[in-house]
Design a protein around this motif. Structure first.
Motif, PDB file in Angstrom:
ATOM      1  N   CYS A   6      25.324 -82.614   6.567  1.00  7.09           N
ATOM      2  CA  CYS A   6      26.459 -83.502   6.886  1.00  7.09           C
ATOM      3  C   CYS A   6      26.131 -84.432   8.044  1.00  7.09           C
ATOM      4  O   CYS A   6      26.934 -85.309   8.386  1.00  7.09           O
TER       5      CYS A   6
ATOM      6  N   GLY B 158      22.794 -76.452  12.125  1.00  7.12           N
ATOM      7  CA  GLY B 158      22.719 -75.006  12.303  1.00  7.12           C
ATOM      8  C   GLY B 158      21.317 -74.488  12.006  1.00  7.12           C
ATOM      9  O   GLY B 158      20.687 -73.811  12.825  1.00  7.12           O
TER      10      GLY B 158
ATOM     11  N   ARG C 286      27.350 -78.433  -0.860  1.00  3.92           N
ATOM     12  CA  ARG C 286      28.472 -77.660  -0.305  1.00  3.92           C
ATOM     13  C   ARG C 286      29.534 -77.459  -1.384  1.00  3.92           C
ATOM     14  O   ARG C 286      29.941 -78.414  -2.044  1.00  3.92           O
TER      15      ARG C 286
ATOM     16  N   ILE D 109      29.319 -80.224  15.530  1.00  6.12           N
ATOM     17  CA  ILE D 109      27.932 -79.924  15.875  1.00  6.12           C
ATOM     18  C   ILE D 109      27.815 -78.970  17.079  1.00  6.12           C
ATOM     19  O   ILE D 109      27.040 -78.016  17.026  1.00  6.12           O
TER      20      ILE D 109
ATOM     21  N   ASN E  86      22.198 -71.064   6.550  1.00  2.00           N
ATOM     22  CA  ASN E  86      22.872 -72.225   7.145  1.00  2.00           C
ATOM     23  C   ASN E  86      23.760 -72.890   6.090  1.00  2.00           C
ATOM     24  O   ASN E  86      24.196 -74.008   6.247  1.00  2.00           O
TER      25      ASN E  86
ATOM     26  N   GLY F 120      26.167 -72.228  11.091  1.00  2.00           N
ATOM     27  CA  GLY F 120      26.802 -73.327  10.360  1.00  2.00           C
ATOM     28  C   GLY F 120      28.303 -73.363  10.596  1.00  2.00           C
ATOM     29  O   GLY F 120      28.860 -72.481  11.256  1.00  2.00           O
ATOM     30  N   ASP F 121      28.946 -74.394  10.016  1.00  2.00           N
ATOM     31  CA  ASP F 121      30.349 -74.622  10.391  1.00  2.00           C
ATOM     32  C   ASP F 121      31.367 -73.777   9.643  1.00  2.00           C
ATOM     33  O   ASP F 121      32.568 -73.932   9.859  1.00  2.00           O
TER      34      ASP F 121
ATOM     35  N   VAL G  62      17.568 -72.952  -2.817  1.00  2.00           N
ATOM     36  CA  VAL G  62      17.519 -71.490  -2.988  1.00  2.00           C
ATOM     37  C   VAL G  62      18.532 -71.100  -4.054  1.00  2.00           C
ATOM     38  O   VAL G  62      19.706 -71.475  -3.982  1.00  2.00           O
TER      39      VAL G  62
ATOM     40  N   GLU H 237      14.982 -76.246   2.220  1.00  2.00           N
ATOM     41  CA  GLU H 237      16.061 -77.246   2.182  1.00  2.00           C
ATOM     42  C   GLU H 237      16.116 -77.856   0.785  1.00  2.00           C
ATOM     43  O   GLU H 237      15.101 -78.270   0.241  1.00  2.00           O
TER      44      GLU H 237
ATOM     45  N   THR I 177      28.847 -88.773  16.162  1.00  2.00           N
ATOM     46  CA  THR I 177      28.943 -88.597  17.622  1.00  2.00           C
ATOM     47  C   THR I 177      28.346 -87.265  18.041  1.00  2.00           C
ATOM     48  O   THR I 177      28.439 -86.281  17.306  1.00  2.00           O
TER      49      THR I 177
HETATM   50  C1  LIG Z   1      32.528 -87.314   7.523  1.00  2.00           C
HETATM   51  C2  LIG Z   1      32.173 -86.328   8.612  1.00  2.00           C
HETATM   52  C3  LIG Z   1      32.169 -86.750   9.934  1.00  2.00           C
HETATM   53  C4  LIG Z   1      31.847 -85.831  10.954  1.00  2.00           C
HETATM   54  N1  LIG Z   1      31.775 -86.266  12.256  1.00  2.00           N
HETATM   55  C5  LIG Z   1      31.326 -85.425  13.209  1.00  2.00           C
HETATM   56  C6  LIG Z   1      31.028 -85.914  14.511  1.00  2.00           C
HETATM   57  O1  LIG Z   1      31.118 -87.131  14.773  1.00  2.00           O
HETATM   58  N2  LIG Z   1      30.596 -85.024  15.455  1.00  2.00           N
HETATM   59  C7  LIG Z   1      30.438 -83.690  15.173  1.00  2.00           C
HETATM   60  O2  LIG Z   1      30.071 -82.907  16.074  1.00  2.00           O
HETATM   61  N3  LIG Z   1      30.676 -83.204  13.922  1.00  2.00           N
HETATM   62  C8  LIG Z   1      31.088 -84.047  12.948  1.00  2.00           C
HETATM   63  N4  LIG Z   1      31.261 -83.582  11.668  1.00  2.00           N
HETATM   64  C9  LIG Z   1      31.013 -82.170  11.387  1.00  2.00           C
HETATM   65  C10 LIG Z   1      29.511 -81.886  11.355  1.00  2.00           C
HETATM   66  O3  LIG Z   1      28.827 -82.903  10.678  1.00  2.00           O
HETATM   67  C11 LIG Z   1      29.253 -80.587  10.630  1.00  2.00           C
HETATM   68  O4  LIG Z   1      30.129 -79.583  11.077  1.00  2.00           O
HETATM   69  C12 LIG Z   1      27.817 -80.118  10.843  1.00  2.00           C
HETATM   70  O5  LIG Z   1      26.903 -81.182  10.685  1.00  2.00           O
HETATM   71  C13 LIG Z   1      27.547 -79.011   9.852  1.00  2.00           C
HETATM   72  O6  LIG Z   1      26.239 -78.542  10.005  1.00  2.00           O
HETATM   73  P1  LIG Z   1      25.767 -77.236   9.249  1.00  2.00           P
HETATM   74  O7  LIG Z   1      24.432 -76.939   9.761  1.00  2.00           O
HETATM   75  O8  LIG Z   1      26.823 -76.200   9.359  1.00  2.00           O
HETATM   76  O9  LIG Z   1      25.771 -77.566   7.677  1.00  2.00           O
HETATM   77  P2  LIG Z   1      25.238 -78.739   6.771  1.00  2.00           P
HETATM   78  O10 LIG Z   1      25.146 -80.004   7.533  1.00  2.00           O
HETATM   79  O11 LIG Z   1      26.080 -78.725   5.542  1.00  2.00           O
HETATM   80  O12 LIG Z   1      23.754 -78.291   6.400  1.00  2.00           O
HETATM   81  C14 LIG Z   1      23.471 -77.369   5.383  1.00  2.00           C
HETATM   82  C15 LIG Z   1      22.140 -77.731   4.749  1.00  2.00           C
HETATM   83  O13 LIG Z   1      21.838 -76.767   3.744  1.00  2.00           O
HETATM   84  C16 LIG Z   1      21.300 -77.423   2.596  1.00  2.00           C
HETATM   85  N5  LIG Z   1      21.542 -76.547   1.442  1.00  2.00           N
HETATM   86  C17 LIG Z   1      22.717 -76.280   0.822  1.00  2.00           C
HETATM   87  N6  LIG Z   1      22.542 -75.380  -0.165  1.00  2.00           N
HETATM   88  C18 LIG Z   1      21.232 -75.062  -0.163  1.00  2.00           C
HETATM   89  C19 LIG Z   1      20.448 -74.160  -0.934  1.00  2.00           C
HETATM   90  N7  LIG Z   1      20.969 -73.413  -1.905  1.00  2.00           N
HETATM   91  N8  LIG Z   1      19.119 -74.079  -0.676  1.00  2.00           N
HETATM   92  C20 LIG Z   1      18.545 -74.810   0.328  1.00  2.00           C
HETATM   93  N9  LIG Z   1      19.264 -75.681   1.083  1.00  2.00           N
HETATM   94  C21 LIG Z   1      20.587 -75.787   0.860  1.00  2.00           C
HETATM   95  C22 LIG Z   1      22.026 -78.744   2.556  1.00  2.00           C
HETATM   96  O14 LIG Z   1      21.329 -79.710   1.813  1.00  2.00           O
HETATM   97  C23 LIG Z   1      22.134 -79.081   4.051  1.00  2.00           C
HETATM   98  O15 LIG Z   1      21.014 -79.833   4.482  1.00  2.00           O
HETATM   99  C24 LIG Z   1      31.563 -84.476  10.626  1.00  2.00           C
HETATM  100  C25 LIG Z   1      31.556 -84.070   9.293  1.00  2.00           C
HETATM  101  C26 LIG Z   1      31.840 -84.986   8.284  1.00  2.00           C
HETATM  102  C27 LIG Z   1      31.797 -84.533   6.868  1.00  2.00           C
END
Ligand SMILES: Cc1cc2nc3c(=O)[nH]c(=O)nc-3n(C[C@H](O)[C@H](O)[C@H](O)COP(=O)(O)OP(=O)(O)OC[C@H]3O[C@@H](n4cnc5c(N)ncnc54)[C@H](O)[C@@H]3O)c2cc1C
Length: 490
Positions: free
Chosen positions: A39, A12, A428, A471, A280, A462-463, A253, A31, A56
């Motif tokens: 994730c 995100g 998280r 994703i 995010n 984000g999710d 943060v 970050e 994937t």
């Molecule tokens: C085991 C597993 C398998 C999955 N398989 C798939 C798949 O195959 N295909 C698919 O499409 N989706 C899959 N998903 C879902 C997908 O990975 C997530 O929905 C997506 O990656 C989430 O992205 P995001 O940007 O919302 O959040 P996140 O990936 O959680 O990113 C948030 C970021 O913010 C950072 N952060 C947190 N708090 C702070 C703070 N206070 N200050 C600064 N930084 C901070 C974290 O370190 C992180 O880097 C899977 C999820 C899991 C757990």
């Protein structure tokens, strides 16, 4: 002063940061971890690279979120479309091949779930039709979910009339569609529930049939990302930096304050200012680092959407002395996996020639299943380790049933992860991952927190916000934010 500070560099955060840097805005990403990706990040052990969660990619077609993202930013990630999206092993050992090609898959389904009364062909044709239409709807309406009368008026425009039939798919569960095609075969329903758990994190009785169809069609469009799931993020990061974007790792943060006409963002040792914020990080985390009305807003939505699943994961590398027909397998088990909420686990193998993930003759493997985060709260070290060992052993025994040759091979760098691990590395809240499950009762898709808030220049990706998990959905949220910022940011 930056135009926007983006908090977090998951799919995100990095996608919106790069999109905004591409239209000339000055962006800082903060970050907390040492790596990007959240994730969808990775870890390395010598010559081996392991995906931590997601493995994937999908949603790559021209009118789909990742297709649009790559097109706007002119990115060309190295992806391989899987002809066999996934192989499923039922608990009786029977193999079901989820061919990416629709007709081939329907034939397989009719053969493996033989039932003279069930109209599988009608069912799958409708699943794919709804999926196509849903992507089209999302593609053409960047202001979903509607937040005001004007949005509702736009949504009810003539161009959107063809989407009217999708509406009932938000209110009724997948069961309605199964009934329509006279599908009562329990073996098939069990299969469907295990497929739904991967994509909607819900079952056929609760998962709205619109998002169910999008999830069920997903194995027809699975892409293997060479170099790991993070490789696409690396491309985004390079583009972001070449556009003049700034990223600071190891900067968690801890506070966001709205001042008169700017935001003050604090990490443990530094302060930054910006005209706007894009979060995010999960909604539950935001309530702990904000104040006043903004805090209240996140408290309210956290209260409404108070639960998400956790993940149990296993990682190891092995010699490539067994055959695989796809990089992705789902293996069903006779009984529930101990301390988990599922009867199945998902196995991702690195491709034979993906030498970035494993040296020649080896593969890296990531296994994941669902667990309730509460299982992992307040455990002492002994209980925590013993729970982990029980799950590891259960999953590995079931894996050997499908790949007996693997049993005697040495497992290199064997590790497992729990919600505590995800909480530690991604911050998280409670280790909730994968987003808010779509459901017909309370987590109604259009009621998910919007990407746009009523606070000036505060946006959410984000999710845990619209349109939700996975994703492609997360990237769609970023495209929605780009649309609003291009229109409104001064
Ligand atoms: C085991 C597993 C398998 C999955 N398989 C798939 C798949 O195959 N295909 C698919 O499409 N989706 C899959 N998903 C879902 C997908 O990975 C997530 O929905 C997506 O990656 C989430 O992205 P995001 O940007 O919302 O959040 P996140 O990936 O959680 O990113 C948030 C970021 O913010 C950072 N952060 C947190 N708090 C702070 C703070 N206070 N200050 C600064 N930084 C901070 C974290 O370190 C992180 O880097 C899977 C999820 C899991 C757990």
């Amino acid at each position: 002063m930056y135009d926007f500070i983006v908090i977090g560099s998951g799919y995100g955060g990095l996608s919106i940061a790069t999109l905004l840097s591409n239209i000339g805005l000055s962006i800082l990403i903060l970050e907390s971890h040492t790596n990007i990706g959240g994730c969808a990040s990775f870890f390395k052990r010598k010559d081996f690279l392991f995906d931590v969660g997601a493995t994937t990619l999908s949603g790559i077609k021209k009118n789909q979120p990742l297709g649009k993202l790559f097109n706007i930013l002119d990115l060309k990630p190295k992806l391989k479309k899987m002809n066999i999206g996934m192989i499923v092993y039922k608990s009786n050992g029977e193999k079901v091949i989820r061919y990416s090609q629709k007709e081939k898959w329907i034939q397989e389904c009719e053969k493996k779930f033989y039932d003279t009364l069930a109209n599988y062909k009608g069912f799958w044709n409708e699943v794919y039709k709804i999926e196509n239409l849903a992507w089209d709807l999302i593609d053409k309406n960047n202001n979903l979910p509607p937040r005001c009368l004007k949005d509702f008026i736009n949504l009810s425009s003539v161009n959107n009339l063809k989407f009217i039939n999708l509406l009932s798919g938000l209110f009724f569960p997948l069961k309605k569609l199964l009934d329509k095609y006279n599908i009562k075969n329990q073996d098939f329903i069990n299969f469907i529930d295990n497929q739904l758990i991967i994509s909607t994190q819900n079952n056929y009785l609760n998962s709205p049939y619109l998002t169910s169809c999008m999830g069920l069609a997903y194995p027809s469009e699975i892409y293997y990302p060479y170099g790991g799931i993070n490789s696409t993020l690396e491309l985004l990061l390079n583009k972001f930096k070449s556009n003049g974007g700034n990223i600071k790792l190891k900067q968690e943060v801890i506070s966001i304050k709205r001042k008169k006409d700017f935001y003050l963002v604090k990490t443990k040792n530094k302060s930054y200012v910006s005209k706007g914020i894009i979060s995010n990080i999960p909604i539950w985390n935001m309530k702990n680092i904000t104040e006043g009305q903004i805090k209240k807003y996140f408290e309210n939505i956290s209260y409404k959407f108070d639960k998400a699943p956790g993940a149990f994961t296993i990682y190891f590398a092995v010699e490539n002395k067994f055959n695989i027909e796809s990089c992705y397998y789902q293996i069903h088990t006779d009984e529930k996996i101990p301390f988990c909420t599922s009867n199945s686990f998902f196995v991702s193998f690195s491709m034979d020639d993906d030498y970035y993930k494993a040296p020649k003759g080896y593969r890296t493997i990531t296994i994941s299943t669902h667990t309730d985060v509460e299982e992992w709260q307040n455990l002492d070290k002994k209980d925590y380790i013993s729970k982990k060992c029980l799950i590891e052993s259960f999953i590995m025994q079931n894996l050997y049933k499908v790949f007996p040759e693997m049993k005697n091979l040495e497992k290199l760098y064997f590790l497992s992860g729990t919600p505590k691990t995800f909480e530690f590395f991604t911050k998280r809240y409670k280790g909730f991952v994968g987003g808010i499950p779509h459901s017909i009762d309370n987590n109604f898709l259009l009621l998910l927190p919007s990407n746009v808030t009523s606070f000036e220049n505060l946006y959410l990706v984000g999710d845990t916000v619209f349109p939700g998990q996975g994703i492609p959905a997360v990237v769609q949220g970023s495209l929605n934010v780009l649309y609003h910022i291009e229109k409104n940011f001064k």
